[in-house]
Design an enzyme around this catalytic site. Sequence first.
Site, PDB file in Angstrom:
ATOM      1  N   ASP A 148      49.538  38.815  15.369  1.00 31.80           N
ATOM      2  CA  ASP A 148      50.331  38.524  16.553  1.00 31.80           C
ATOM      3  C   ASP A 148      51.607  37.754  16.205  1.00 31.80           C
ATOM      4  O   ASP A 148      52.094  36.968  17.004  1.00 31.80           O
ATOM      5  CB  ASP A 148      49.477  37.694  17.532  1.00 31.80           C
ATOM      6  CG  ASP A 148      49.998  37.800  18.951  1.00 31.80           C
ATOM      7  OD1 ASP A 148      51.054  38.417  19.151  1.00 31.80           O
ATOM      8  OD2 ASP A 148      49.350  37.248  19.855  1.00 31.80           O
ATOM      9  N   CYS A 202      35.172  54.520  28.255  1.00 30.08           N
ATOM     10  CA  CYS A 202      35.469  53.990  29.590  1.00 30.08           C
ATOM     11  C   CYS A 202      34.924  54.945  30.653  1.00 30.08           C
ATOM     12  O   CYS A 202      34.497  54.518  31.726  1.00 30.08           O
ATOM     13  CB  CYS A 202      36.976  53.834  29.792  1.00 30.08           C
ATOM     14  SG  CYS A 202      37.671  52.393  28.961  1.00 30.08           S
ATOM     15  N   CYS A 205      34.846  54.644  34.761  1.00 30.31           N
ATOM     16  CA  CYS A 205      34.993  53.230  35.148  1.00 30.31           C
ATOM     17  C   CYS A 205      36.472  52.877  35.282  1.00 30.31           C
ATOM     18  O   CYS A 205      37.303  53.344  34.504  1.00 30.31           O
ATOM     19  CB  CYS A 205      34.330  52.354  34.086  1.00 30.31           C
ATOM     20  SG  CYS A 205      34.577  50.575  34.345  1.00 30.31           S
ATOM     21  N   CYS A 208      38.382  47.201  35.518  1.00 30.58           N
ATOM     22  CA  CYS A 208      39.435  46.255  35.111  1.00 30.58           C
ATOM     23  C   CYS A 208      40.687  46.428  35.969  1.00 30.58           C
ATOM     24  O   CYS A 208      41.357  45.449  36.318  1.00 30.58           O
ATOM     25  CB  CYS A 208      39.763  46.408  33.624  1.00 30.58           C
ATOM     26  SG  CYS A 208      40.119  48.093  33.109  1.00 30.58           S
ATOM     27  N   CYS A 212      41.953  43.274  38.755  1.00 31.61           N
ATOM     28  CA  CYS A 212      43.153  42.510  38.383  1.00 31.61           C
ATOM     29  C   CYS A 212      43.796  41.880  39.628  1.00 31.61           C
ATOM     30  O   CYS A 212      44.205  42.591  40.547  1.00 31.61           O
ATOM     31  CB  CYS A 212      44.151  43.422  37.675  1.00 31.61           C
ATOM     32  SG  CYS A 212      45.688  42.551  37.316  1.00 31.61           S
ATOM     33  N   CYS A 255      44.449  34.640  31.335  1.00 34.69           N
ATOM     34  CA  CYS A 255      43.561  35.213  32.353  1.00 34.69           C
ATOM     35  C   CYS A 255      42.554  36.100  31.632  1.00 34.69           C
ATOM     36  O   CYS A 255      42.894  36.751  30.642  1.00 34.69           O
ATOM     37  CB  CYS A 255      44.386  36.033  33.346  1.00 34.69           C
ATOM     38  SG  CYS A 255      43.414  37.021  34.505  1.00 34.69           S
ATOM     39  N   CYS A 258      40.141  40.937  33.610  1.00 30.97           N
ATOM     40  CA  CYS A 258      39.921  42.348  33.268  1.00 30.97           C
ATOM     41  C   CYS A 258      38.897  42.492  32.156  1.00 30.97           C
ATOM     42  O   CYS A 258      38.302  43.564  31.986  1.00 30.97           O
ATOM     43  CB  CYS A 258      41.233  43.058  32.939  1.00 30.97           C
ATOM     44  SG  CYS A 258      42.241  42.264  31.673  1.00 30.97           S
ATOM     45  N   CYS A 262      34.411  43.818  32.528  1.00 27.85           N
ATOM     46  CA  CYS A 262      34.141  45.007  31.705  1.00 27.85           C
ATOM     47  C   CYS A 262      32.672  45.056  31.285  1.00 27.85           C
ATOM     48  O   CYS A 262      32.160  44.125  30.666  1.00 27.85           O
ATOM     49  CB  CYS A 262      35.029  45.010  30.474  1.00 27.85           C
ATOM     50  SG  CYS A 262      34.734  46.447  29.417  1.00 27.85           S
TER      51      CYS A 262
END
Length: 369
Positions: A148, A202, A205, A208, A212, A255, A258, A262
């Site tokens: 990052d 996924c 589904c 998420c 939000c 936050c 999401c 899951c």
Amino acid sequence: MTFSSIQIDGPQVVAQIRDWARELGFSQIGVAGVDLSSAEAGLIEWLAQGFHGDMDYMAAHGLRRARPAELVPGTVSVITARMDYLGGATPADWQAVEFARLARPAEGIVSVYARGRDYHKVLRARLQKLQTRIAQHIGPFGHRVFTDSAPVLEAELAARSGQGWRGKHTLVLKREAGSMFFLGEIYVDVALPRSAPVTAHCGSCQACIDVCPTRAIVAPHRLDARRCISYLTIEHAGPIPLELRPLIGNRIYGCDDCQLICPWNKFAQRNALPDFDERAGLSGQQLITLWGWREEDFLRHTEGSPIRRIGHERWLRNVAVALGNALRTWPAGGPAAQAVRAALASRAADATPLMREHIDWALAQGRPA
Ligand code: B12
Ligand code: SF4
Ligand code: SF4
């Protein structure tokens, strides 16, 4: 100087890298190639839509973000790594525990990843150690370590090398580990055998997207960062848009919603390293206490933590928004509301213009009509 001509037994070296990486606290290692050309159109579109907001660094490097060999000339392989970050003492029902915090407006929520030591430091130092061990084994080689920290499409590289699939929230997740992990990479000039990607799970589904609070996931795999609470509370320096403030609730740094919703995160793993264990004072803390932190308190409580990067003013801005949101949930004349109003007002005199505006906004919440 690069050493791309060194001869190695690729599969055997990768197997050893896996063992060393485990010893260093990584959960998984993969190898990706450097052709990310199929991701370029999406990156260009994301920037063109302005989804990056004022994260100028996302636009600054053009397509080098999707071109590892342009960022570090000579790169032919990318060793990808992931590190689970739930602390060792995280309870089995941790998702419910975290959701319950949202129903306690007087409490400030720091997102789970930021409650321990700064992951940039942890992953970087350990990737560097991993690189040193590889070099001891195969000889010196050209490399660069990232987490990052540079224009790198980390999630794409991770997904391509089998660390998981891209969830509809855009994060990487896998069946055995959910998504509560960090990513890091070593760009190398040594050709290594690539790891196979995994299939996506996924299905139909879209929990998420639905959960939000700010509707930041505008479509599957499309995130408008300008609406994301993580962006608003961490990356964004200026005033928080008025229409989004009530939706932020009591989230004061990042936050997790999401990810909390899951279903795959019931398989999220704990890390044995103590680095990501929760620090005292960063969860379950009353907003009014956090609001009372002077700059030196803020610096002391956030030493070695990623939170420190936002600085005291942005921290107070976030807490002010959460206090305003708390005021809306209490009877205006009640003792809790009165205490919060007094605390907010006590900082008004020496507040910066940014702070002043957020204090005024907070004080205006929950007033009787
Ligand atoms: C910028 C950034 C953010 C921004 C934007 C997030 C985002 N999804 O883009 C903000 C501040 C909002 C953010 C928040 C968070 N982040 Co962040 N973030 C990054 C960072 C630095 C870059 C991500 C990036 O490149 N985004 C740019 C877009 C273009 O990328 P993309 O989603 O891959 O888009 C692809 C497709 O979806 C498609 N596409 C996307 N949009 C669109 C739009 C259109 C119209 C089209 C056609 C296509 C398209 O094209 C792209 C290329 O294939 C990475 C580290 C890194 N250097 O990679 C960490 C990283 C992704 N973040 C991370 C984390 C942990 C978080 C948070 C969970 C922190 C928190 N708890 O608050 C939240 C989660 C929010 C979320 N749902 O994503 C981890 C994720 C680990 C994992 N398991 O995947 C990373 C990898 C950091 C790390 N080293 O561990 N983050
Ligand atoms: S981190 Fe929060 S605000 Fe951002 S996309 Fe996920 S649920 Fe939405
Ligand atoms: S909540 Fe559902 S759609 Fe979102 S990432 Fe998890 S499995 Fe995929």
